[in-house]
Motif scaffolding. Structure first.
Motif, PDB file in Angstrom:
ATOM      1  N   ARG A 126      -8.895  -5.527  17.817  1.00  0.00           N
ATOM      2  CA  ARG A 126      -9.150  -4.444  18.733  1.00  0.00           C
ATOM      3  C   ARG A 126     -10.541  -4.367  18.872  1.00  0.00           C
ATOM      4  O   ARG A 126     -11.078  -4.193  18.181  1.00  0.00           O
ATOM      5  CB  ARG A 126      -8.353  -3.680  18.931  1.00  0.00           C
ATOM      6  CG  ARG A 126      -8.292  -2.381  17.054  1.00  0.00           C
ATOM      7  CD  ARG A 126      -7.611  -1.621  17.022  1.00  0.00           C
ATOM      8  NE  ARG A 126      -7.884  -1.326  15.863  1.00  0.00           N
ATOM      9  CZ  ARG A 126      -6.765  -0.961  14.878  1.00  0.00           C
ATOM     10  NH1 ARG A 126      -5.567  -1.526  15.335  1.00  0.00           N
ATOM     11  NH2 ARG A 126      -7.111  -0.491  13.811  1.00  0.00           N
ATOM     12  N   GLY A 157      -3.171   4.152   5.417  1.00  0.00           N
ATOM     13  CA  GLY A 157      -3.482   3.513   6.720  1.00  0.00           C
ATOM     14  C   GLY A 157      -3.829   1.994   6.482  1.00  0.00           C
ATOM     15  O   GLY A 157      -4.035   1.191   6.374  1.00  0.00           O
ATOM     16  N   ARG A 158      -5.327   2.492   7.623  1.00  0.00           N
ATOM     17  CA  ARG A 158      -6.169   1.131   8.095  1.00  0.00           C
ATOM     18  C   ARG A 158      -7.036   1.562   8.160  1.00  0.00           C
ATOM     19  O   ARG A 158      -8.028   0.847   8.005  1.00  0.00           O
ATOM     20  CB  ARG A 158      -5.241   0.394   9.767  1.00  0.00           C
ATOM     21  CG  ARG A 158      -3.823   0.162   9.830  1.00  0.00           C
ATOM     22  CD  ARG A 158      -3.912  -0.830   9.332  1.00  0.00           C
ATOM     23  NE  ARG A 158      -2.255  -1.913   9.446  1.00  0.00           N
ATOM     24  CZ  ARG A 158      -0.991  -1.408   9.227  1.00  0.00           C
ATOM     25  NH1 ARG A 158      -1.146   0.197   7.771  1.00  0.00           N
ATOM     26  NH2 ARG A 158      -0.425  -1.704   8.927  1.00  0.00           N
ATOM     27  N   ASP A 159      -7.459   2.748   8.604  1.00  0.00           N
ATOM     28  CA  ASP A 159      -8.582   3.297   8.826  1.00  0.00           C
ATOM     29  C   ASP A 159      -8.858   4.552   8.400  1.00  0.00           C
ATOM     30  O   ASP A 159      -9.463   5.204   8.214  1.00  0.00           O
ATOM     31  CB  ASP A 159      -9.113   3.545  10.427  1.00  0.00           C
ATOM     32  CG  ASP A 159      -8.107   4.450  10.812  1.00  0.00           C
ATOM     33  OD1 ASP A 159      -6.462   4.807  10.215  1.00  0.00           O
ATOM     34  OD2 ASP A 159      -8.239   4.609  12.480  1.00  0.00           O
ATOM     35  N   ASP A 181      -4.971  -5.840  15.430  1.00  0.00           N
ATOM     36  CA  ASP A 181      -4.964  -5.108  14.036  1.00  0.00           C
ATOM     37  C   ASP A 181      -6.809  -5.310  14.147  1.00  0.00           C
ATOM     38  O   ASP A 181      -7.697  -4.247  14.316  1.00  0.00           O
ATOM     39  CB  ASP A 181      -4.828  -4.382  12.639  1.00  0.00           C
ATOM     40  CG  ASP A 181      -3.589  -4.246  13.082  1.00  0.00           C
ATOM     41  OD1 ASP A 181      -3.503  -3.627  14.194  1.00  0.00           O
ATOM     42  OD2 ASP A 181      -2.787  -3.816  11.608  1.00  0.00           O
ATOM     43  N   ALA A 199       3.833   0.313  17.330  1.00  0.00           N
ATOM     44  CA  ALA A 199       2.941   1.220  17.222  1.00  0.00           C
ATOM     45  C   ALA A 199       1.894   0.418  16.882  1.00  0.00           C
ATOM     46  O   ALA A 199       0.905   0.868  16.694  1.00  0.00           O
ATOM     47  CB  ALA A 199       3.963   1.297  14.891  1.00  0.00           C
ATOM     48  N   SER A 200       1.516  -1.334  16.860  1.00  0.00           N
ATOM     49  CA  SER A 200       0.409  -1.451  16.422  1.00  0.00           C
ATOM     50  C   SER A 200       0.292  -2.102  18.189  1.00  0.00           C
ATOM     51  O   SER A 200      -1.102  -2.359  18.116  1.00  0.00           O
ATOM     52  CB  SER A 200       0.657  -3.420  15.825  1.00  0.00           C
ATOM     53  OG  SER A 200       1.221  -4.086  16.618  1.00  0.00           O
ATOM     54  N   LYS A 222       0.915  -1.197   0.369  1.00  0.00           N
ATOM     55  CA  LYS A 222       0.219   0.197  -0.109  1.00  0.00           C
ATOM     56  C   LYS A 222       0.969   1.616  -0.317  1.00  0.00           C
ATOM     57  O   LYS A 222       0.475   2.136  -0.595  1.00  0.00           O
ATOM     58  CB  LYS A 222      -0.942  -0.014   0.874  1.00  0.00           C
ATOM     59  CG  LYS A 222      -0.332   0.144   2.418  1.00  0.00           C
ATOM     60  CD  LYS A 222      -1.712  -0.071   2.917  1.00  0.00           C
ATOM     61  CE  LYS A 222      -1.141   0.343   5.113  1.00  0.00           C
ATOM     62  NZ  LYS A 222       0.259  -0.243   5.201  1.00  0.00           N
ATOM     63  N   TYR A 260       2.211   6.413  14.538  1.00  0.00           N
ATOM     64  CA  TYR A 260       1.764   5.800  15.273  1.00  0.00           C
ATOM     65  C   TYR A 260       3.238   5.383  15.820  1.00  0.00           C
ATOM     66  O   TYR A 260       3.538   5.354  16.885  1.00  0.00           O
ATOM     67  CB  TYR A 260       1.459   4.016  14.607  1.00  0.00           C
ATOM     68  CG  TYR A 260      -0.749   4.791  14.560  1.00  0.00           C
ATOM     69  CD1 TYR A 260      -0.950   5.668  13.370  1.00  0.00           C
ATOM     70  CD2 TYR A 260      -1.549   4.197  15.615  1.00  0.00           C
ATOM     71  CE1 TYR A 260      -2.001   5.672  13.358  1.00  0.00           C
ATOM     72  CE2 TYR A 260      -2.716   4.007  15.511  1.00  0.00           C
ATOM     73  CZ  TYR A 260      -3.137   5.012  14.267  1.00  0.00           C
ATOM     74  OH  TYR A 260      -5.013   5.086  14.411  1.00  0.00           O
ATOM     75  N   ARG A 261       3.968   5.556  14.783  1.00  0.00           N
ATOM     76  CA  ARG A 261       5.256   4.782  15.394  1.00  0.00           C
ATOM     77  C   ARG A 261       6.034   5.680  15.748  1.00  0.00           C
ATOM     78  O   ARG A 261       7.023   4.846  16.783  1.00  0.00           O
ATOM     79  CB  ARG A 261       5.799   4.444  13.460  1.00  0.00           C
ATOM     80  CG  ARG A 261       5.610   3.055  12.597  1.00  0.00           C
ATOM     81  CD  ARG A 261       6.195   2.983  11.450  1.00  0.00           C
ATOM     82  NE  ARG A 261       5.939   1.960  10.906  1.00  0.00           N
ATOM     83  CZ  ARG A 261       6.304   0.511  10.417  1.00  0.00           C
ATOM     84  NH1 ARG A 261       7.374   0.873  11.827  1.00  0.00           N
ATOM     85  NH2 ARG A 261       5.223   0.028  10.251  1.00  0.00           N
ATOM     86  N   ARG A 306       0.237  -9.079  14.481  1.00  0.00           N
ATOM     87  CA  ARG A 306       0.168  -8.266  13.855  1.00  0.00           C
ATOM     88  C   ARG A 306      -1.251  -7.943  13.426  1.00  0.00           C
ATOM     89  O   ARG A 306      -2.393  -7.294  13.666  1.00  0.00           O
ATOM     90  CB  ARG A 306       1.157  -7.387  13.011  1.00  0.00           C
ATOM     91  CG  ARG A 306       1.136  -5.691  12.687  1.00  0.00           C
ATOM     92  CD  ARG A 306       1.607  -5.379  13.648  1.00  0.00           C
ATOM     93  NE  ARG A 306       3.595  -4.996  12.966  1.00  0.00           N
ATOM     94  CZ  ARG A 306       3.870  -4.552  11.843  1.00  0.00           C
ATOM     95  NH1 ARG A 306       2.731  -3.467  11.395  1.00  0.00           N
ATOM     96  NH2 ARG A 306       4.496  -4.455  11.289  1.00  0.00           N
ATOM     97  N   ARG A 309      -6.213   6.662  19.157  1.00  0.00           N
ATOM     98  CA  ARG A 309      -7.538   7.028  17.683  1.00  0.00           C
ATOM     99  C   ARG A 309      -7.648   8.379  17.062  1.00  0.00           C
ATOM    100  O   ARG A 309      -8.344   8.585  16.342  1.00  0.00           O
ATOM    101  CB  ARG A 309      -7.682   5.557  17.583  1.00  0.00           C
ATOM    102  CG  ARG A 309      -7.291   4.391  17.787  1.00  0.00           C
ATOM    103  CD  ARG A 309      -7.738   2.777  16.493  1.00  0.00           C
ATOM    104  NE  ARG A 309      -7.388   2.902  15.731  1.00  0.00           N
ATOM    105  CZ  ARG A 309      -6.204   2.635  14.421  1.00  0.00           C
ATOM    106  NH1 ARG A 309      -5.778   1.827  15.375  1.00  0.00           N
ATOM    107  NH2 ARG A 309      -6.277   2.401  13.321  1.00  0.00           N
ATOM    108  N   THR A 334      -0.617   7.258   7.372  1.00  0.00           N
ATOM    109  CA  THR A 334      -1.222   7.903   9.053  1.00  0.00           C
ATOM    110  C   THR A 334      -0.159   6.923   9.385  1.00  0.00           C
ATOM    111  O   THR A 334       0.217   6.989  11.045  1.00  0.00           O
ATOM    112  CB  THR A 334      -2.341   7.269   8.752  1.00  0.00           C
ATOM    113  OG1 THR A 334      -2.587   5.713   8.690  1.00  0.00           O
ATOM    114  CG2 THR A 334      -2.912   8.486   8.020  1.00  0.00           C
ATOM    115  N   GLY A 335       0.485   5.886   8.978  1.00  0.00           N
ATOM    116  CA  GLY A 335       1.628   5.021  10.506  1.00  0.00           C
ATOM    117  C   GLY A 335       2.388   5.065  10.871  1.00  0.00           C
ATOM    118  O   GLY A 335       3.149   5.131  11.894  1.00  0.00           O
TER     119      GLY A 335
END
Ligand code: C5P
Length: 225
Positions: A184, A126-128, A181, A96-97, A13, A35-36, A177, A106, A31-32
């Motif tokens: 959660r 990102g994820r979201d 993700d 980060a996770s 991605k 978090y990192r 991971r 978040r 966005t990651g």
């Protein structure tokens, strides 16, 4: 045009999101990296990843700055730009996770992302991004690949850097991971219902990017007067 690019680790991605940003000349928000950056600062504390909570994360936030640029998201900690490699390690990815399991973080960070981008055009990865950050995005892409292929890519990346790695161990970490993700309690990771899915298991980065760009071009043509 606002484009979101979501997907699991190793799906390709980032390559696609960065490529779209460069092709269209619009800012890229990865966005990651936020978090990192938080994970990186937590790892520097004595408690490390034990009992990660909003109370521990909140005081760190004023030290971090995020700057979406064309083809790159720049991160500053205490006013200094952070070298990307420092944030890209396996250890920081894991941290980060864990940060991602804290719902107050978040909510805070997604609000910040929305303010950072506002009404501007951007590629948000990102994820979201398509489900929670910009559910109104013009194009939502969801990039995926089998866990085995994602583990193979990570293994190859490490080997290319001269780092010996065990494929089985990498696969286990990827599955761990993914599980964290997806399971959660609040804001679990899932594709947006209206996302266009690109499975990169059997195709290379260039071809994946081309597929994504053709989706973008079609949408642009559709918007033209
Ligand atoms: O995208 P990247 O692999 O750098 O993200 C690292 C971790 O940060 C992810 O595994 C995920 O747990 C978390 N993350 C998230 N939501 C995002 C971006 C990253 O939960 N939008």
């Amino acid at each position: 045009m606002k484009i979101t690019v979501d997907g699991p680790a190793g799906s390709g991605k980032s390559y696609i999101a960065k490529g779209i940003s460069l092709e269209l000349g619009i800012p890229y928000l990865e966005t990651g990296l936020a978090y990192r950056a938080v994970g990186f600062l937590l790892l520097k504390q004595e408690e490390g990843l034990e009992e990660v909570s909003w109370e521990r994360i909140q005081p760190l936030l004023s030290r971090i700055e995020i700057l979406p640029d064309i083809g790159k998201t720049r991160i500053f900690i205490d006013g200094l730009e952070v070298k990307e490699e420092l944030l890209r390690s396996e250890e920081v990815g894991r941290a980060a996770s864990v940060v991602g399991t804290v719902p107050q973080f978040r909510e805070y960070i997604n609000e910040l992302f929305r303010r950072l981008i506002g009404n501007r055009q951007a590629v948000v990865e990102g994820r979201d991004a398509g489900t929670h950050i910009f559910p109104e995005a013009d194009i939502k892409l969801f990039i995926t690949a089998s866990p085995e292929e994602r583990a193979r890519r990570r293994w190859k990346q490490l080997m290319d850097q001269g780092i010996e790695a065990d494929m089985k161990e990498i696969l286990e970490k990827i599955l761990e991971r993914d599980k964290r993700d997806r399971e959660r309690e609040k804001y679990p990771f899932r594709p947006a219902e209206d996302a266009i899915v690109i499975d990169t298991t059997n195709i290379g980065p260039e071809e994946s990017l081309e597929m994504a760009l053709s989706v973008v071009r079609k949408a642009e043509d559709g918007k033209a007067p």
